[in-house]
Design a protein around this motif. Structure first.
Motif, short mmCIF file in Angstrom:
data_model
loop_
_atom_site.label_atom_id
_atom_site.label_comp_id
_atom_site.label_asym_id
_atom_site.label_seq_id
_atom_site.Cartn_x
_atom_site.Cartn_y
_atom_site.Cartn_z
N ALA A 1 0.82 -1.22 0.00
CA ALA A 1 0.00 0.00 0.00
C ALA A 1 0.85 1.27 0.00
O ALA A 1 0.52 2.25 -0.67
CB ALA A 1 -0.93 0.00 1.21
N VAL A 2 1.96 1.27 0.76
CA VAL A 2 2.72 2.51 0.92
C VAL A 2 4.03 2.52 0.14
O VAL A 2 4.67 3.56 0.01
CB VAL A 2 3.01 2.78 2.41
N ASN A 3 4.45 1.35 -0.39
CA ASN A 3 5.67 1.23 -1.20
C ASN A 3 6.87 1.92 -0.54
O ASN A 3 7.42 2.89 -1.07
CB ASN A 3 5.42 1.84 -2.59
N PRO A 4 7.34 1.41 0.60
CA PRO A 4 8.45 2.06 1.32
C PRO A 4 9.78 1.88 0.60
O PRO A 4 9.97 0.96 -0.19
CB PRO A 4 8.46 1.32 2.66
N ASP A 5 10.71 2.79 0.89
CA ASP A 5 12.07 2.64 0.38
C ASP A 5 12.85 1.62 1.20
O ASP A 5 13.68 0.89 0.67
CB ASP A 5 12.81 3.98 0.45
N VAL A 6 12.58 1.63 2.51
CA VAL A 6 13.35 0.80 3.44
C VAL A 6 12.41 0.06 4.38
O VAL A 6 11.41 0.62 4.85
CB VAL A 6 14.33 1.66 4.28
N LEU A 7 12.75 -1.18 4.67
CA LEU A 7 12.02 -2.00 5.64
C LEU A 7 12.96 -2.27 6.81
O LEU A 7 14.01 -2.88 6.63
CB LEU A 7 11.60 -3.32 5.00
N LEU A 8 12.60 -1.80 8.00
CA LEU A 8 13.31 -2.16 9.22
C LEU A 8 12.55 -3.35 9.80
O LEU A 8 11.48 -3.20 10.37
CB LEU A 8 13.34 -0.99 10.20
N LEU A 9 13.12 -4.54 9.62
CA LEU A 9 12.35 -5.77 9.73
C LEU A 9 12.89 -6.70 10.81
O LEU A 9 14.05 -7.13 10.75
CB LEU A 9 12.37 -6.47 8.37
N ASP A 10 12.04 -7.01 11.79
CA ASP A 10 12.39 -8.02 12.79
C ASP A 10 12.41 -9.39 12.11
O ASP A 10 11.74 -9.60 11.09
CB ASP A 10 11.36 -8.00 13.92
N ILE A 11 13.16 -10.33 12.65
CA ILE A 11 13.22 -11.66 12.04
C ILE A 11 12.33 -12.65 12.77
O ILE A 11 11.47 -13.30 12.17
CB ILE A 11 14.68 -12.18 12.00
N ALA A 12 12.52 -12.78 14.08
CA ALA A 12 11.77 -13.78 14.85
C ALA A 12 10.40 -13.22 15.20
O ALA A 12 10.23 -12.47 16.17
CB ALA A 12 12.54 -14.15 16.12
N MET A 13 9.40 -13.58 14.39
CA MET A 13 8.02 -13.16 14.62
C MET A 13 7.11 -14.37 14.48
O MET A 13 7.43 -15.30 13.73
CB MET A 13 7.61 -12.08 13.61
N PRO A 14 5.98 -14.38 15.18
CA PRO A 14 5.04 -15.49 15.01
C PRO A 14 4.45 -15.50 13.61
O PRO A 14 4.31 -14.46 12.97
CB PRO A 14 3.96 -15.19 16.07
N GLY A 15 4.13 -16.69 13.11
CA GLY A 15 3.61 -16.78 11.75
C GLY A 15 4.72 -16.60 10.75
O GLY A 15 5.77 -17.24 10.84
#
Length: 255
Positions: A57-71
């Protein structure tokens, strides 16, 4: 890869999406980004599925992304986005250092350890800006099946060590120590596994607990007991195990 301005400058605003299932971690990242220059937060997500929807929806330039998440975890999110038109630069943010190999398999721009240091975050965002300015994320294309780099823990994150820069490798119980000049780092791996991963044209195993880069060996010496050792370019010596003497003699053309 999300598009950058047609006229790229060093100060265009990075549009950042934060993905983490821990509310306190999201709040801390929001505070850090609020203090960072040239950055705007365009959204947050608490799980992988939401991250995909919001990213589209927002088409970000950068993703600050956690790794260990449920699902769906962060690695799966990065792989899923890479297959779409929305392909932001990914910076992993995690409390664990054992995801490094998987992270860089999906061409992560950087890998930050929690709690995130503001200066370390700033450097990661600067690196993301450089990658975006090129117009794409360079997907790794290994030239061979041998390992070409190591990512090792260092203070608040990870650093890259080119295999060709490693002088020698020594075993310490369940870990291997990579020696690069006067510095060294530990990685979790057996010496047998590491020997399989290294190019034999570059490295040679000389002892049950030691592997040397071939071009660091400047001579061979034998003591009064008949024990052989490799003399190295830095002036030190490495004992040669009996079972490896044949390989070393081949190296010297004396087999």
């Amino acid at each position: 890869m999300s598009s950058c301005p047609s006229t790229v400058t060093d100060n265009w605003t990075l549009r950042v999406l934060v993905v983490d299932d821990e509310p306190l971690a999201v709040e801390r990242m929001q505070l850090l980004l609020a203090r960072a220059e040239g950055v705007t937060l365009v959204g947050t997500a608490a799980d992988g599925e939401a991250a995909l929807r919001i990213a589209e929806a927002v088409n970000p330039d950068v993703l600050l992304l956690d790794i260990a998440m449920p699902g769906m975890d962060g690695i799966e999110v990065a792989r899923a986005l890479a297959a779409t038109a929305v392909d932001p630069a990914v910076i992993f943010v995690t409390a664990f250092d054992n995801f490094a190999v998987a992270a860089f398999d999906v061409a992560a721009v950087d890998y930050l350890m929690k709690p995130v240091d503001p200066e370390r975050l700033s450097r990661a965002l600067a690196r993301a800006r450089e990658v975006i300015a090129k117009g794409y994320v360079e997907r790794p294309q290994p030239s061979s099946h041998y390992v070409e780099e190591f990512w090792v823990p260092d203070h608040s994150g990870l650093i890259r060590i080119a295999v060709r820069d490693v002088d020698r490798i020594t075993a310490e119980r369940d870990y291997m120590r990579l020696h690069v000049g006067k510095r060294s780092w530990l990685i979790y791996r057996t010496i047998a596994k590491l020997e399989e991963e290294l190019d034999p044209e570059l490295f040679i195993r000389v002892h049950r607990s030691a592997i040397l880069r071939r071009d660091t060996i400047v001579g061979l010496v034998r003591d009064g007991m008949g024990h052989w050792a490799a003399r190295l370019a830095d002036g030190t010596e490495q004992r040669i195990g009996r079972s490896h003497i044949g390989d070393i003699k081949k190296l010297a053309g004396r087999a």
